[in-house]
Design a protein around this motif. Sequence first.
Motif, mmCIF file in Angstrom:
data_model
loop_
_atom_site.group_PDB
_atom_site.id
_atom_site.type_symbol
_atom_site.label_atom_id
_atom_site.label_comp_id
_atom_site.label_asym_id
_atom_site.label_seq_id
_atom_site.Cartn_x
_atom_site.Cartn_y
_atom_site.Cartn_z
ATOM 1 N N CYS A 261 0.842 -1.202 0.000
ATOM 2 C CA CYS A 261 0.000 0.000 0.000
ATOM 3 C C CYS A 261 0.877 1.252 0.000
ATOM 4 O O CYS A 261 1.910 1.303 0.672
ATOM 5 C CB CYS A 261 -0.913 -0.024 1.220
ATOM 6 N N CYS A 266 -2.983 6.864 -1.113
ATOM 7 C CA CYS A 266 -4.305 6.446 -0.630
ATOM 8 C C CYS A 266 -5.030 7.587 0.079
ATOM 9 O O CYS A 266 -6.257 7.692 0.009
ATOM 10 C CB CYS A 266 -4.172 5.245 0.296
ATOM 11 N N PRO A 270 -9.303 8.659 -0.866
ATOM 12 C CA PRO A 270 -9.798 7.844 0.253
ATOM 13 C C PRO A 270 -10.964 6.944 -0.113
ATOM 14 O O PRO A 270 -11.031 5.797 0.339
ATOM 15 C CB PRO A 270 -10.198 8.891 1.298
ATOM 16 N N ARG A 271 -11.889 7.426 -0.933
ATOM 17 C CA ARG A 271 -13.044 6.592 -1.274
ATOM 18 C C ARG A 271 -12.637 5.421 -2.173
ATOM 19 O O ARG A 271 -13.123 4.299 -2.012
ATOM 20 C CB ARG A 271 -14.119 7.446 -1.957
ATOM 21 N N TYR A 273 -9.712 4.018 -2.191
ATOM 22 C CA TYR A 273 -8.961 3.086 -1.361
ATOM 23 C C TYR A 273 -9.900 2.237 -0.501
ATOM 24 O O TYR A 273 -9.697 1.018 -0.372
ATOM 25 C CB TYR A 273 -7.984 3.853 -0.475
ATOM 26 N N ARG A 274 -10.915 2.855 0.075
ATOM 27 C CA ARG A 274 -11.878 2.077 0.880
ATOM 28 C C ARG A 274 -12.614 1.067 0.013
ATOM 29 O O ARG A 274 -12.960 -0.031 0.474
ATOM 30 C CB ARG A 274 -12.869 3.013 1.562
ATOM 31 N N GLY A 277 -11.073 -2.385 -0.223
ATOM 32 C CA GLY A 277 -11.349 -3.283 0.890
ATOM 33 C C GLY A 277 -12.673 -4.012 0.769
ATOM 34 O O GLY A 277 -12.890 -5.021 1.454
ATOM 35 N N SER A 278 -13.559 -3.513 -0.097
ATOM 36 C CA SER A 278 -14.865 -4.150 -0.283
ATOM 37 C C SER A 278 -14.857 -5.179 -1.405
ATOM 38 O O SER A 278 -15.827 -5.927 -1.561
ATOM 39 C CB SER A 278 -15.931 -3.083 -0.584
#
Length: 391
Positions: A261, A266, A270-271, A273-274, A277-278
């Motif tokens: 990472c 990131c 931010p959105r 990058y999040r 994770g999904s």
Amino acid sequence: MSKENRQDHVVLFTNSSILTRMVWAPPRTSSPCCIASSYKPDSTWTKMSTEWLTDWTCLLKGLRDLIAGCIQAVRDCNTFALTTVICLLLLFAWYCYRVGKDQPRSPFATVNLLIQSSDAKGLQNGFAYCHSRECVRCTHNDGLNQKLYHNLQEYAKRYSWSGMGRIHKGIREQGRYLNDRPSIQKPEVFFLPDLPTMPYFSRDAQKHDVELLEQNFAAILSEFEVIYKAFSNCSLPLGWKINSTPTGEWYTFYLVNQGVCIPANCKKCPRTYRLLGSLRTFIGNNVFGNACISVLTPGTVITEHYGPTNIRIRCHLGLRIPASCELVVGGEPQCWAEGHCLLFDDSFLHTAFHEGSAEEGPRVIFMVDLWHPNVAAAERQALDSIFAPGR
């Protein structure tokens, strides 16, 4: 005075004189002549001094002979040798001039040269060029198979050999697979046998992640537009990487680079990058996993090349797609579409180009590496361990 008293006074006087002489007598000193006559030189010290002087004399003599020999060699050098050396130096200077002259001249060309010289620590521009000895793409290790087999043994001892047959077979016969594969598909680092091979995959191959990426198209695009504004004619923005191309410019902004990472990047997205994770099948824990924004300026051609492995499929989400942009994988051309994902196996020979005009602007996609749908869960866990970053 009585006789006894006189004797007492004599004794007292005599004792006092003796005491006085004991207290006030000046110390006896030796004359310099006595000291000199009593000194005896140390024979060991004399021998060491003589040897030291002899060594220095020999060293100076040798240095003198070396200098004299060099001067004589220069004097003896014939005209033909000098002419040959001068011609070679002129040819080298001409070659350097031509290489520099043939470099593409763009608003960023001068900046890119400055990056290489000014960023001594390799951190200011983040990822201007790859210099890492640990890079899975740039480092060719003759003992890679032994290393992989050792990593597999460690993993199997800790967990189980169950489900490791295909990985074990791949490592055992890796040399044959990499050398004997048809030229249309030649992964550079690791080939996992018995996987279905095809240049392109349908959306259903990783349906959940494809739909999730397309649903977040607007959010990813808006974050790209913010970081892309940082480009100017005098600097390459922090965190961007420029890649080698025969023509045009190809820039990438990594959130995850070879399983690592990039926190500074990131934070700027931010959105996006999040969202990583999904994703259920994102390769985020080994060196074959990447997530980045890829930008091609008009007139750019990416040289045909192979990816490092066939255990992944590469997903391209179109963000900005002008006309005359195309991706060719295994000889089959495809076009991107804004807001839609295109899945392909990058271990096949592939290239991309943007033949549009400058007015059309760059081609922009969000690229993310997903697991090949036929790699089992147990195999994914083992491969994450075997190819963990830094191993």
